[in-house]
Design an enzyme around this catalytic site. Structure first.
Site, short mmCIF file in Angstrom:
data_model
loop_
_atom_site.label_atom_id
_atom_site.label_comp_id
_atom_site.label_asym_id
_atom_site.label_seq_id
_atom_site.Cartn_x
_atom_site.Cartn_y
_atom_site.Cartn_z
N GLU A 87 20.39 6.14 46.38
CA GLU A 87 21.24 5.62 47.46
C GLU A 87 22.48 6.49 47.71
O GLU A 87 23.48 5.99 48.22
CB GLU A 87 21.66 4.19 47.14
N HIS A 131 29.70 1.73 45.91
CA HIS A 131 28.57 0.83 46.20
C HIS A 131 28.22 0.07 44.95
O HIS A 131 28.14 0.65 43.87
CB HIS A 131 27.35 1.61 46.69
N HIS A 150 26.58 -4.20 43.47
CA HIS A 150 25.75 -5.39 43.75
C HIS A 150 26.44 -6.66 43.25
O HIS A 150 25.74 -7.62 42.91
CB HIS A 150 24.39 -5.25 43.07
N HIS A 153 21.48 -7.46 48.94
CA HIS A 153 21.62 -6.22 48.18
C HIS A 153 23.01 -6.09 47.53
O HIS A 153 23.12 -6.16 46.31
CB HIS A 153 21.34 -5.04 49.12
MN MN Z 1 22.18 -0.57 45.62
#
Ligand code: MN
Length: 240
Positions: free
Chosen positions: A80, A99, A101, A172
């Site tokens: 990602e 980023h 979760h 996500h």
């Molecule tokens: Mn991810």
């Protein structure tokens, strides 16, 4: 790598930020943080594919704005990395992207409930975080593995973020951006706290959010003080 003092300092702060994000539960075994190259706005640094808590200076890879590793580096990269290349390419005012979760954020993306600032610490959320719906951009089928694993999806995520600094990813997680590593870590930590507080408050009744005016004014005040939590968070993760 890290020949220039500015790059060396940026990479060292990036490693520290990886450890802090884990310690503050903004990431877990998954998640990542990037920093734009201070000497070249068209490249950025991001760890190879390892858990944030174990990242070292040797794990850092330089990428171009298409998510391609530079300097002949063939080590496995995060699938990602396009979250970072997409936002950094489209947002010259953002130099660092996180980023992750974090669970408290997920219900907002799942229900379409707007994540809005409930207190001064997360004032940067402004009038609310947009929600990225990967089904709207996935090709050829709306069914995907949910990963932002192409330059096109990174672009779409960045467009959904628009001119804001935070975007939820339905089913996500989240992406956060700021002009510095310290600020993007601060925003990640307090967006997650905002999510927990907002979820609790919504169970009690109608919620008083910060007005856009309160958000603008308090963001400026609080983001002038981020050196204080940064010092605390740094000391917590220092190796003995
Ligand atoms: Mn991810």
């Amino acid at each position: 790598m890290a020949e220039s003092p500015a790059v060396k300092a940026a990479v060292e702060e990036l490693v520290l930020a990886n450890h802090i994000l884990y310690d503050q539960t903004a990431v877990d075994g998954y998640g990542h943080i990037s920093i734009r190259n201070p000497n070249n706005p068209n490249t950025f640094f991001l760890a190879r594919s390892v858990a944030p808590s174990v990242v070292t200076v040797q794990d850092i890879i330089e990428f171009d704005m298409n998510g391609k590793a530079l300097n002949g580096d063939t080590r496995t990269a995060y699938g990602e990395r396009f979250i970072h290349s997409g936002i950094l390419r489209n947002r010259p005012d953002i130099n660092s992207v996180v980023h992750g979760h974090a669970a408290p954020l997920l219900p907002f993306g799942l229900t379409g409930t707007t994540l809005k600032p409930v207190y001064h610490m997360s004032a940067f959320l402004g009038e609310g975080a947009p929600i990225f719906e990967i089904r709207n951009f996935a090709k050829p089928s709306p069914d995907t593995d949910m990963f932002v694993k192409s330059a096109d999806l990174g672009d779409a995520l960045s467009k959904t973020m628009g001119l804001q600094y935070f975007v939820l990813m339905r089913g996500h997680g989240y992406a956060a951006g700021a002009d510095s590593i310290k600020k993007v870590v601060f925003r990640s930590v307090y967006a997650i706290q905002n999510a927990s507080i907002q979820s609790e408050a919504m169970k009690m009744g109608p919620v008083q959010y910060l007005t856009p005016g309160e958000a603008t004014i308090s963001q400026e005040t609080i983001e002038g003080t981020i050196a204080r939590p940064w010092q605390l968070w740094s000391e917590r993760v220092k190796k003995p």
